[in-house]
Design a protein around this motif. Structure first.
Motif, PDB file in Angstrom:
ATOM      1  N   PRO A   3       0.836  -1.199   0.000  1.00 18.68           N
ATOM      2  CA  PRO A   3       0.000   0.000   0.000  1.00 18.68           C
ATOM      3  C   PRO A   3       0.873   1.252   0.000  1.00 18.68           C
ATOM      4  O   PRO A   3       2.017   1.220   0.469  1.00 18.68           O
ATOM      5  CB  PRO A   3      -0.799  -0.129   1.299  1.00 18.68           C
ATOM      6  CG  PRO A   3      -0.781  -1.588   1.616  1.00 18.68           C
ATOM      7  CD  PRO A   3       0.560  -2.082   1.134  1.00 18.68           C
ATOM      8  N   VAL A   7       1.013   1.164   7.146  1.00 17.58           N
ATOM      9  CA  VAL A   7       0.050   0.088   7.367  1.00 17.58           C
ATOM     10  C   VAL A   7       0.074  -0.322   8.836  1.00 17.58           C
ATOM     11  O   VAL A   7       1.138  -0.564   9.404  1.00 17.58           O
ATOM     12  CB  VAL A   7       0.375  -1.141   6.491  1.00 17.58           C
ATOM     13  CG1 VAL A   7      -0.667  -2.245   6.722  1.00 17.58           C
ATOM     14  CG2 VAL A   7       0.432  -0.758   5.026  1.00 17.58           C
ATOM     15  N   ARG A  26      -9.265   5.496  10.465  1.00 15.88           N
ATOM     16  CA  ARG A  26      -9.157   6.341   9.274  1.00 15.88           C
ATOM     17  C   ARG A  26      -9.442   7.801   9.598  1.00 15.88           C
ATOM     18  O   ARG A  26      -8.747   8.706   9.114  1.00 15.88           O
ATOM     19  CB  ARG A  26     -10.108   5.833   8.183  1.00 15.88           C
ATOM     20  CG  ARG A  26      -9.627   4.562   7.490  1.00 15.88           C
ATOM     21  CD  ARG A  26     -10.442   4.261   6.259  1.00 15.88           C
ATOM     22  NE  ARG A  26     -11.832   3.931   6.558  1.00 15.88           N
ATOM     23  CZ  ARG A  26     -12.263   2.697   6.750  1.00 15.88           C
ATOM     24  NH1 ARG A  26     -11.422   1.667   6.692  1.00 15.88           N
ATOM     25  NH2 ARG A  26     -13.548   2.465   6.996  1.00 15.88           N
ATOM     26  N   HIS A  38      -3.213   2.859   5.822  1.00 16.50           N
ATOM     27  CA  HIS A  38      -4.020   1.696   5.452  1.00 16.50           C
ATOM     28  C   HIS A  38      -4.209   0.805   6.669  1.00 16.50           C
ATOM     29  O   HIS A  38      -3.253   0.479   7.380  1.00 16.50           O
ATOM     30  CB  HIS A  38      -3.333   0.907   4.332  1.00 16.50           C
ATOM     31  CG  HIS A  38      -4.087  -0.303   3.890  1.00 16.50           C
ATOM     32  ND1 HIS A  38      -5.367  -0.247   3.381  1.00 16.50           N
ATOM     33  CD2 HIS A  38      -3.739  -1.613   3.890  1.00 16.50           C
ATOM     34  CE1 HIS A  38      -5.771  -1.473   3.077  1.00 16.50           C
ATOM     35  NE2 HIS A  38      -4.808  -2.310   3.380  1.00 16.50           N
TER      36      HIS A  38
END
Length: 205
Positions: A3, A7, A26, A38
């Motif tokens: 990503p 992460v 988020r 992510h």
């Protein structure tokens, strides 16, 4: 392909948190400026498996293997009747011992994940059947049955169901108010920021 942003892998205990925790993460990451962060779907394990001897170690090892692109792991579950300030550090030490190569944080919501909703209840007025004049709870981290309190505050005749309602409330809650009124959520925010910093640094190494 990895990503584009940092992460963080996550571990939860409840069905509702599988969708609600990524929503909170988020939103918080966006506020902190990590707009490409992510958060893969959380790994769900029962509380007993998390606290029993050797249980957390097996779970952390499994998460590390299943999410090799995540340099950081966040564990979030309910404190229930345990003291978060005592249990969380003990679990963290166990987790770090098994995977010292990962940045790990353990957060216990005091007493339940839903106590964070109580901490900023007015911001949830009119959402998911809750009363339009929903008042603040005077002691959000003290009630034993936060889910029951949310059911009692509904005006649509329905009970609060984590799997159905939790992510919508997580999306609407006033994060600043929760952080001000719930010390366990403030710890959550501080730990998430540290993990994001670590995960970002790992990308650049």
């Amino acid at each position: 392909m990895s990503p584009p942003g940092p992460v963080i892998a996550t571990v939860v205990e409840g069905e509702g948190e599988v969708t609600a925790l990524p929503v909170l993460l988020r939103r918080l990451a966006y506020q902190l400026g990590y707009r490409t962060a992510h958060f893969p779907k959380p790994h769900r394990h029962h509380r007993g498996a998390l606290v029993q001897p050797g249980g957390l170690e097996r779970i952390i090892e499994q998460v590390a293997v299943l999410t090799p692109t995540a340099p950081a792991i966040l564990v979030v579950f309910d404190a229930d009747d345990d003291c978060p300030a005592a249990l969380a550090p003990a679990l963290l030490a166990r987790a770090r011992a098994i995977r010292p190569d990962r940045r790990i944080a353990v957060v216990l919501a005091n007493r339940e994940f839903e106590s964070w909703f109580l901490a900023a209840a007015p911001s949830l007025a009119g959402i998911r059947g809750l009363a339009a004049d929903l008042k603040a709870h005077p002691d959000p981290e003290n009630p034993r049955d936060c889910k029951g309190w949310l059911t009692h505050q509904r005006v649509d005749g329905q009970r609060y169901r984590p799997a159905v309602d939790q992510s919508a409330l997580a999306d609407a809650i006033d994060l600043a108010a929760v952080r001000q009124n719930a010390p366990s959520f403030d710890k959550f925010c501080r730990d998430v920021e540290r993990l994001l910093v670590a995960a970002t640094s790992n990308q650049h190494n």
